[in-house]
Scaffold this motif. Structure first.
Motif, PDB file in Angstrom:
ATOM      1  N   VAL A 192       0.804  -1.217   0.000  1.00 39.31           N
ATOM      2  CA  VAL A 192       0.000   0.000   0.000  1.00 39.31           C
ATOM      3  C   VAL A 192       0.840   1.272   0.000  1.00 39.31           C
ATOM      4  CG1 VAL A 192      -1.698   1.326   1.329  1.00 39.31           C
ATOM      5  CG2 VAL A 192      -1.970  -1.144   1.067  1.00 39.31           C
ATOM      6  N   GLY A 193       1.913   1.321   0.790  1.00 43.20           N
ATOM      7  CA  GLY A 193       2.679   2.545   0.932  1.00 43.20           C
ATOM      8  C   GLY A 193       1.920   3.561   1.776  1.00 43.20           C
ATOM      9  N   GLY A 194       2.211   4.840   1.574  1.00 39.60           N
ATOM     10  CA  GLY A 194       1.475   5.906   2.231  1.00 39.60           C
ATOM     11  C   GLY A 194       1.431   5.788   3.737  1.00 39.60           C
ATOM     12  N   ASN A 195       0.238   5.984   4.290  1.00 40.19           N
ATOM     13  CA  ASN A 195       0.109   5.958   5.755  1.00 40.19           C
ATOM     14  C   ASN A 195       0.364   4.579   6.339  1.00 40.19           C
ATOM     15  OD1 ASN A 195      -2.253   4.772   4.834  1.00 40.19           O
ATOM     16  ND2 ASN A 195      -3.612   5.938   6.178  1.00 40.19           N
ATOM     17  N   HIS A 196       0.174   3.532   5.542  1.00 43.72           N
ATOM     18  CA  HIS A 196       0.473   2.188   6.040  1.00 43.72           C
ATOM     19  C   HIS A 196       1.971   2.007   6.279  1.00 43.72           C
ATOM     20  CE1 HIS A 196      -3.645   1.027   5.127  1.00 43.72           C
ATOM     21  NE2 HIS A 196      -3.410  -0.171   5.630  1.00 43.72           N
ATOM     22  N   LEU A 197       2.777   2.494   5.367  1.00 42.77           N
ATOM     23  CA  LEU A 197       4.225   2.377   5.539  1.00 42.77           C
ATOM     24  C   LEU A 197       4.678   3.178   6.754  1.00 42.77           C
ATOM     25  CD1 LEU A 197       7.021   1.477   4.674  1.00 42.77           C
ATOM     26  CD2 LEU A 197       7.041   3.340   2.988  1.00 42.77           C
ATOM     27  N   GLU A 198       4.145   4.371   6.908  1.00 46.64           N
ATOM     28  CA  GLU A 198       4.505   5.177   8.068  1.00 46.64           C
ATOM     29  C   GLU A 198       4.093   4.470   9.362  1.00 46.64           C
ATOM     30  OE1 GLU A 198       4.206   9.580   7.960  1.00 46.64           O
ATOM     31  OE2 GLU A 198       2.721   9.296   9.555  1.00 46.64           O
ATOM     32  N   ALA A 199       2.893   3.897   9.385  1.00 52.61           N
ATOM     33  CA  ALA A 199       2.419   3.181  10.568  1.00 52.61           C
ATOM     34  C   ALA A 199       3.306   1.984  10.874  1.00 52.61           C
ATOM     35  CB  ALA A 199       0.977   2.731  10.364  1.00 52.61           C
ATOM     36  N   ALA A 200       3.710   1.272   9.831  1.00 57.36           N
ATOM     37  CA  ALA A 200       4.541   0.087  10.040  1.00 57.36           C
ATOM     38  C   ALA A 200       5.900   0.462  10.603  1.00 57.36           C
ATOM     39  CB  ALA A 200       4.697  -0.679   8.729  1.00 57.36           C
ATOM     40  N   ILE A 201       6.492   1.535  10.103  1.00 57.92           N
ATOM     41  CA  ILE A 201       7.801   1.954  10.614  1.00 57.92           C
ATOM     42  C   ILE A 201       7.710   2.251  12.111  1.00 57.92           C
ATOM     43  CG2 ILE A 201       9.533   3.783  10.506  1.00 57.92           C
ATOM     44  CD1 ILE A 201       9.045   3.886   7.468  1.00 57.92           C
ATOM     45  N   PRO A 224       3.554  14.457  -6.875  1.00 57.60           N
ATOM     46  CA  PRO A 224       4.351  13.586  -6.008  1.00 57.60           C
ATOM     47  C   PRO A 224       3.846  13.637  -4.569  1.00 57.60           C
ATOM     48  CG  PRO A 224       5.768  14.887  -7.422  1.00 57.60           C
ATOM     49  CD  PRO A 224       4.390  15.442  -7.595  1.00 57.60           C
ATOM     50  N   THR A 225       3.766  12.472  -3.943  1.00 58.19           N
ATOM     51  CA  THR A 225       3.291  12.398  -2.568  1.00 58.19           C
ATOM     52  C   THR A 225       4.474  12.354  -1.607  1.00 58.19           C
ATOM     53  OG1 THR A 225       3.157   9.991  -2.779  1.00 58.19           O
ATOM     54  CG2 THR A 225       1.148  11.234  -3.185  1.00 58.19           C
ATOM     55  N   PRO A 226       4.347  13.004  -0.464  1.00 55.77           N
ATOM     56  CA  PRO A 226       5.465  12.995   0.486  1.00 55.77           C
ATOM     57  C   PRO A 226       5.691  11.601   1.057  1.00 55.77           C
ATOM     58  CG  PRO A 226       3.528  14.014   1.465  1.00 55.77           C
ATOM     59  CD  PRO A 226       3.204  13.785   0.021  1.00 55.77           C
ATOM     60  N   GLY A 227       6.924  11.316   1.385  1.00 58.30           N
ATOM     61  CA  GLY A 227       7.256  10.030   1.986  1.00 58.30           C
ATOM     62  C   GLY A 227       6.892   9.992   3.457  1.00 58.30           C
ATOM     63  N   PRO A 228       7.096   8.854   4.108  1.00 57.07           N
ATOM     64  CA  PRO A 228       6.816   8.745   5.546  1.00 57.07           C
ATOM     65  C   PRO A 228       7.567   9.816   6.332  1.00 57.07           C
ATOM     66  CG  PRO A 228       7.298   6.602   4.611  1.00 57.07           C
ATOM     67  CD  PRO A 228       7.615   7.599   3.553  1.00 57.07           C
ATOM     68  N   ASN A 250       8.523   9.591   9.323  1.00 63.28           N
ATOM     69  CA  ASN A 250       9.328   8.992  10.387  1.00 63.28           C
ATOM     70  C   ASN A 250      10.486   8.165   9.850  1.00 63.28           C
ATOM     71  OD1 ASN A 250       7.682   7.044   9.280  1.00 63.28           O
ATOM     72  ND2 ASN A 250       7.084   6.106  11.216  1.00 63.28           N
ATOM     73  N   LEU A 251      11.023   8.549   8.697  1.00 60.46           N
ATOM     74  CA  LEU A 251      12.094   7.748   8.088  1.00 60.46           C
ATOM     75  C   LEU A 251      13.338   7.664   8.977  1.00 60.46           C
ATOM     76  CD1 LEU A 251      12.107   8.467   4.251  1.00 60.46           C
ATOM     77  CD2 LEU A 251      11.729   6.288   5.407  1.00 60.46           C
ATOM     78  N   MET A 252      13.522   8.609   9.869  1.00 55.61           N
ATOM     79  CA  MET A 252      14.672   8.520  10.766  1.00 55.61           C
ATOM     80  C   MET A 252      14.623   7.244  11.597  1.00 55.61           C
ATOM     81  SD  MET A 252      17.516   9.728  11.636  1.00 55.61           S
ATOM     82  CE  MET A 252      18.682   9.319  12.919  1.00 55.61           C
ATOM     83  N   MET A 253      13.417   6.704  11.802  1.00 56.18           N
ATOM     84  CA  MET A 253      13.305   5.457  12.560  1.00 56.18           C
ATOM     85  C   MET A 253      13.934   4.277  11.821  1.00 56.18           C
ATOM     86  SD  MET A 253       9.622   5.430  14.469  1.00 56.18           S
ATOM     87  CE  MET A 253       9.399   6.368  15.980  1.00 56.18           C
ATOM     88  N   VAL A 254      14.056   4.380  10.502  1.00 61.15           N
ATOM     89  CA  VAL A 254      14.769   3.329   9.764  1.00 61.15           C
ATOM     90  C   VAL A 254      16.198   3.234  10.282  1.00 61.15           C
ATOM     91  CG1 VAL A 254      15.626   2.653   7.486  1.00 61.15           C
ATOM     92  CG2 VAL A 254      13.308   3.563   7.729  1.00 61.15           C
ATOM     93  N   VAL A 255      16.754   4.388  10.649  1.00 61.24           N
ATOM     94  CA  VAL A 255      18.106   4.413  11.214  1.00 61.24           C
ATOM     95  C   VAL A 255      18.100   3.958  12.663  1.00 61.24           C
ATOM     96  CG1 VAL A 255      20.087   5.878  11.736  1.00 61.24           C
ATOM     97  CG2 VAL A 255      18.754   6.270   9.643  1.00 61.24           C
ATOM     98  N   SER A 256      17.250   4.589  13.478  1.00 58.34           N
ATOM     99  CA  SER A 256      17.299   4.307  14.915  1.00 58.34           C
ATOM    100  C   SER A 256      16.923   2.866  15.237  1.00 58.34           C
ATOM    101  CB  SER A 256      16.387   5.274  15.668  1.00 58.34           C
ATOM    102  OG  SER A 256      15.033   5.110  15.271  1.00 58.34           O
ATOM    103  N   LYS A 257      16.026   2.279  14.419  1.00 59.33           N
ATOM    104  CA  LYS A 257      15.632   0.885  14.649  1.00 59.33           C
ATOM    105  C   LYS A 257      16.467  -0.102  13.830  1.00 59.33           C
ATOM    106  CE  LYS A 257      10.795   1.678  15.938  1.00 59.33           C
ATOM    107  NZ  LYS A 257       9.411   1.195  15.775  1.00 59.33           N
TER     108      LYS A 257
END
Length: 332
Positions: A222-231, A254-258, A260-267
């Motif tokens: 799905v992407g979008g809010n689902h990806l942000e929620a999953a992160i 163009p749609t903005p990305g999640p 909370n992408l910094m969590m990809v780093v912290s987690k």
């Protein structure tokens, strides 16, 4: 002798959501098969989310559809004429000349399929590209381990419903899915063996998913809010298999990305996109296991069938609105 066929052509490149004016249904005459060729009457044609990207004239992993030419995609059909030693009249075959009633093809471009135990349409769903996509995403991309918690977005679609059942067979401890109605959620938990089904239209998906964290593997359709929620919900060192982002396919800007992408780093997360055609070496393994799962009843499916080639565009648009449960098919 010739055969009159009908084809759906792309008439113009859509801006945002496609409209019926972007397509045209055309009649054409097909000759009898020449040496090594077969004539196929399509019985089921697949419409898939990835086809939206092919309507844009941009470089991607698959060439765009040409304007004023028949679109293509997965289809199954019956061979009605053959000039090939390898494929006989009456054989059921899988091929890529969809969006039409008939196709004249070299026999090397079709694959005979066994319909003695399962219907032909299954080779466009659980036993075809969607099923193999689910298997590749779980095993080769996300490396699902026994006992882990898996979250699958778009879980009532063709790929998502297969992924949930396969995750269970591969030893997942908890299988969570999201879908867009109470009826779809009931199907996931009642028939397919999901432990939890979240209706993303009933409440924010992030809030719902948080109650079931941490998630070890996220299979993203799905992407979008689902990806942000999953992160937000992922465990440390979790893995995300990015299969698709249907929430954004029809966006006209163009749609903005999640956020909370910094969590990809912290987690210390792994986020990996994949294309199923990069993993053809997995096909034999997939077909063997999927056949076993179908035989013992642990892999089942539903289909949403739209009748008539004239309604193929309606089926495609309905797929993007979530009108389908399981695989969306057109019976031309």
């Amino acid at each position: 002798m010739t055969t009159t066929a009908r084809e759906v052509h792309l008439a113009s490149r859509p801006q945002g959501w496609p409209t019926p004016d972007d397509f045209r249904t055309v009649e054409t005459e097909l000759a009898d098969p020449g040496p090594g060729e077969v004539l196929v009457r399509n019985t089921f044609v697949s419409v898939d989310p990835y086809m939206r990207g092919r309507m844009n004239d941009v470089k991607s992993y698959v060439p765009p559809f040409a304007l004023d030419a028949p679109m293509d995609g997965g289809a199954v059909g019956e061979v009605v004429a053959s000039a090939s030693d390898d494929v006989a009249v009456g054989d059921t075959v899988l091929h890529q000349a969809g969006w039409r009633t008939h196709a004249l093809l070299p026999s090397r471009d079709v694959r005979r399929v066994d319909v003695s135990q399962v219907p032909a349409s299954a080779y466009l769903g659980a036993l075809g590209m969607p099923g193999m996509t689910a298997y590749v995403g779980l095993t080769r991309v996300a490396a699902l381990a026994e006992g882990e918690t898996v979250f699958i977005s778009g879980a009532a679609g063709a790929v998502g419903s297969a992924a949930g059942q396969m995750a269970r067979q591969l030893g997942a401890g908890t299988v969570i899915g999201s879908a867009g109605s109470p009826e779809k959620c009931e199907w996931l938990t009642g028939e397919l063996g999901f432990d939890v089904a979240l209706d993303y239209k009933a409440a924010p998906i992030g809030r719902q998913l948080r109650e079931h964290a941490p998630v070890d593997v996220y299979f993203d359709n799905v992407g979008g809010n689902h990806l942000e929620a999953a992160i937000f919900a992922m465990s440390d060192f979790g893995r995300i298999a990015a299969c698709g982002a249907i929430a954004d396919y029809n966006a006209d800007t163009p749609t903005p990305g999640p956020r909370n992408l910094m969590m990809v780093v912290s987690k210390r997360l792994t986020l990996r996109g994949f294309i199923v055609t990069d993993h053809r070496d997995v096909a034999a393994e997939f077909y063997r296991l999927a056949g076993q799962w179908v035989a013992d009843g642990s892999l089942t499916w539903r289909e949403t069938v739209v009748d008539g080639l004239d309604h193929a565009v309606d089926a495609f648009l309905g797929l993007h609105r979530g009108d389908n449960t399981g695989k969306m098919l057109v019976r031309p």
